[in-house]
Write an enzyme that holds these catalytic residues in place. Sequence first.
Site, mmCIF file in Angstrom:
data_model
loop_
_atom_site.group_PDB
_atom_site.id
_atom_site.type_symbol
_atom_site.label_atom_id
_atom_site.label_comp_id
_atom_site.label_asym_id
_atom_site.label_seq_id
_atom_site.Cartn_x
_atom_site.Cartn_y
_atom_site.Cartn_z
ATOM 1 N N ASN A 1 0.803 -1.090 0.041
ATOM 2 C CA ASN A 1 -0.110 0.040 -0.099
ATOM 3 C C ASN A 1 1.040 1.368 0.058
ATOM 4 O OD1 ASN A 1 -1.777 2.027 0.709
ATOM 5 N ND2 ASN A 1 -2.646 1.091 2.388
ATOM 6 N N ARG B 1 -2.285 -1.937 -3.439
ATOM 7 C CA ARG B 1 -3.687 -1.148 -3.110
ATOM 8 C C ARG B 1 -3.783 -0.042 -4.109
ATOM 9 N NH1 ARG B 1 -4.932 3.376 0.893
ATOM 10 N NH2 ARG B 1 -7.159 3.364 0.727
ATOM 11 N N HIS C 1 -12.704 2.691 0.138
ATOM 12 C CA HIS C 1 -12.688 1.594 1.179
ATOM 13 C C HIS C 1 -13.354 0.427 0.813
ATOM 14 C CE1 HIS C 1 -12.664 4.778 4.546
ATOM 15 N NE2 HIS C 1 -11.466 4.401 4.135
ATOM 16 N N HIS D 1 -17.273 1.601 8.082
ATOM 17 C CA HIS D 1 -15.819 1.385 8.279
ATOM 18 C C HIS D 1 -15.505 2.937 8.866
ATOM 19 C CE1 HIS D 1 -11.628 0.877 6.262
ATOM 20 N NE2 HIS D 1 -11.592 2.096 6.957
ATOM 21 N N ARG E 1 -11.521 15.331 7.716
ATOM 22 C CA ARG E 1 -12.547 15.611 6.392
ATOM 23 C C ARG E 1 -13.831 16.116 6.894
ATOM 24 N NH1 ARG E 1 -10.768 10.464 3.800
ATOM 25 N NH2 ARG E 1 -8.738 10.855 3.254
ATOM 26 N N ASP F 1 -7.999 12.701 16.340
ATOM 27 C CA ASP F 1 -7.787 11.451 17.075
ATOM 28 C C ASP F 1 -8.948 11.296 18.107
ATOM 29 O OD1 ASP F 1 -7.310 8.963 18.766
ATOM 30 O OD2 ASP F 1 -5.645 8.878 17.544
ATOM 31 N N ARG G 1 -9.311 9.327 20.394
ATOM 32 C CA ARG G 1 -8.768 9.088 22.010
ATOM 33 C C ARG G 1 -8.689 10.701 22.398
ATOM 34 N NH1 ARG G 1 -4.779 4.763 19.753
ATOM 35 N NH2 ARG G 1 -4.969 6.177 17.864
ATOM 36 N N ILE H 1 -11.915 3.534 14.726
ATOM 37 C CA ILE H 1 -12.804 4.033 15.685
ATOM 38 C C ILE H 1 -13.925 2.789 15.891
ATOM 39 C CG2 ILE H 1 -14.712 5.650 15.917
ATOM 40 C CD1 ILE H 1 -13.035 7.518 14.215
ATOM 41 N N GLY H 2 -14.352 2.274 14.644
ATOM 42 C CA GLY H 2 -15.575 1.156 14.877
ATOM 43 C C GLY H 2 -15.031 -0.051 15.557
ATOM 44 N N GLU H 3 -13.627 -0.297 15.523
ATOM 45 C CA GLU H 3 -13.040 -1.548 16.074
ATOM 46 C C GLU H 3 -12.835 -1.189 17.759
ATOM 47 O OE1 GLU H 3 -9.765 -3.272 13.893
ATOM 48 O OE2 GLU H 3 -11.204 -3.002 11.904
ATOM 49 N N ASN H 4 -12.553 0.041 17.769
ATOM 50 C CA ASN H 4 -11.753 0.451 19.164
ATOM 51 C C ASN H 4 -12.388 1.295 20.277
ATOM 52 O OD1 ASN H 4 -9.244 -1.143 18.767
ATOM 53 N ND2 ASN H 4 -8.990 0.418 17.067
ATOM 54 N N GLU I 1 -7.747 -5.492 5.072
ATOM 55 C CA GLU I 1 -7.835 -5.041 3.560
ATOM 56 C C GLU I 1 -6.522 -5.738 2.769
ATOM 57 O OE1 GLU I 1 -8.099 -1.018 5.214
ATOM 58 O OE2 GLU I 1 -9.053 -0.531 3.010
HETATM 59 P P1 ADP Z 1 -7.009 5.053 8.540
HETATM 60 O O1 ADP Z 1 -8.228 5.840 7.746
HETATM 61 O O2 ADP Z 1 -5.768 6.027 8.370
HETATM 62 O O3 ADP Z 1 -6.966 3.728 8.060
HETATM 63 P P2 ADP Z 1 -7.878 3.805 11.044
HETATM 64 O O4 ADP Z 1 -8.971 3.077 10.565
HETATM 65 O O5 ADP Z 1 -6.727 3.236 11.515
HETATM 66 O O6 ADP Z 1 -7.489 5.127 9.977
HETATM 67 O O7 ADP Z 1 -8.544 4.798 12.225
HETATM 68 C C1 ADP Z 1 -7.549 5.385 13.166
HETATM 69 C C2 ADP Z 1 -8.438 6.479 14.087
HETATM 70 O O8 ADP Z 1 -9.077 5.350 15.053
HETATM 71 C C3 ADP Z 1 -7.590 7.247 15.048
HETATM 72 O O9 ADP Z 1 -7.524 8.369 14.437
HETATM 73 C C4 ADP Z 1 -8.477 7.294 16.133
HETATM 74 O O10 ADP Z 1 -9.507 8.117 16.014
HETATM 75 C C5 ADP Z 1 -9.307 5.860 16.059
HETATM 76 N N1 ADP Z 1 -8.568 4.964 17.106
HETATM 77 C C6 ADP Z 1 -7.675 4.191 16.729
HETATM 78 N N2 ADP Z 1 -7.048 3.103 17.996
HETATM 79 C C7 ADP Z 1 -8.137 3.596 18.956
HETATM 80 C C8 ADP Z 1 -8.525 3.248 20.242
HETATM 81 N N3 ADP Z 1 -7.749 2.316 20.958
HETATM 82 N N4 ADP Z 1 -9.588 3.969 20.910
HETATM 83 C C9 ADP Z 1 -10.241 4.744 20.292
HETATM 84 N N5 ADP Z 1 -10.047 5.227 18.951
HETATM 85 C C10 ADP Z 1 -9.082 4.704 18.315
#
Ligand code: ADP
Length: 402
Positions: A8, A89, A178, A207, A240, A282, A284, A331-334, A385
């Site tokens: 990528n 990619r 995506h 996503h 964005r 971010d 967090r 964000i969705g995962e974490n 991906e």
């Molecule tokens: P990209 O679009 O660059 O692929 P990602 O899918 O990796 O982005 O998402 C990154 C964002 O996910 C970070 O900027 C943050 O906002 C969020 N994030 C990542 N890890 C965590 C976490 N442990 N807890 C909460 N938010 C998180």
Amino acid sequence: MYKVMAVNCGSSSLKYKLYEMPEEKVLCSGNVERIGLAQGIFGIKYGEEKVSLELPIPDHKVGAKLVLDALTKYGIVKSLDEIKCVGHRVVQGGKYFSSSAEFDQHNADLIESMTPLDPLHAPAHITGWKAFCEALPGVPSIAVFDTAFHQTMEPEDYLFPIPYEMSEKYDCRRYGAHGTSHNYLADTAIKHYFGGKAEGTRILSCHIGSGSSLCAIKDGKCVATSMGLTPLGGVMMGTRSGDLDPSVMDYLCNCTGKSVDEMYDIFNKKSGLLGVSGVSSDTRDVEAAAKEGNERALLSAKLFARRVADYIGQYYVRLGGCDLMIFSAGIGENSDYFRELILKDVEEALGLKIDYKKNIGLRGKEEVLSLEGSKVKVIVLPTDEEVMIARDCLRRIENGRI
Ligand code: ADP
């Protein structure tokens, strides 16, 4: 057994993962960052080992060579001949590509011709492709497009209501992005929750990372997605703006004296969570600030959730209902905080029953968040991906097409 490399390339970075297929075993992965700057970073992870080096990396060619040299140096492969295919990619496939394709000179020219649609990534993809071609002469490459999965949209879903001749002449339409991730999420969800049968399924895939997009998926195929001509469209993101009333551009240019290009840059890089909160892109940092009482941080989080909720509503209608909703990406995962804000915004209308206790602290793993009796199953599903790129490489090798 085949070894394939998923690559990528960004404008100043090169991410890579080497797979053994068909086992989908990751042999190594890493990042080359800050390409072209005074000091670059080369990183590699293999087994339990992790190496990070700082050194000048003037261009992608040097970056690719560093990656390939490391494979033999650290004993990950005996010889580079073991690599049978490199999958790249590519963000924008425009109207030309509805599936991955051989990355040869002809297709490289097509990808390059779409630079106006993706000025940020297209040149990097070409540079990266050339770098690997030179470093691995004779090894075939394929291009895997972020837009390909969305090519099944109907004109009512991908056209903008502008003069039709303009859409046609300038290929100005929704392409989305995506797609590789949404495709992975739909395939995996269909396997895990619908016995592998795509027909009749209605999936809403969220996503949500620093770049975010939603996708409405019917029978395993994309019917609508939120990103537009470029990844600027759709929901609000880290930096964005997402969708805006188009008159905002003209109005703010007049108010500020800034050019269209400058304003466009602001919508891409200084808006979203960062722009509204004034704290960070971010989640967090935004969450921490909101919890400390920073009102703008709280507002940015609520605005983010509302924008995602609006699209969920739109796609619920587009799909004629929904069987499964997926949260994925950074964000969705974490982020339990952002997932909860979004779910609270849609639960009443969609008849959701959510286990909010289970949501707390859930990070980076597949889990069902909804309870029995919820009208829509809601899950967290980590995306991948790169494995989709590796699978496309394998398919092409096995079909004898490369
Ligand atoms: P990209 O679009 O660059 O692929 P990602 O899918 O990796 O982005 O998402 C990154 C964002 O996910 C970070 O900027 C943050 O906002 C969020 N994030 C990542 N890890 C965590 C976490 N442990 N807890 C909460 N938010 C998180």
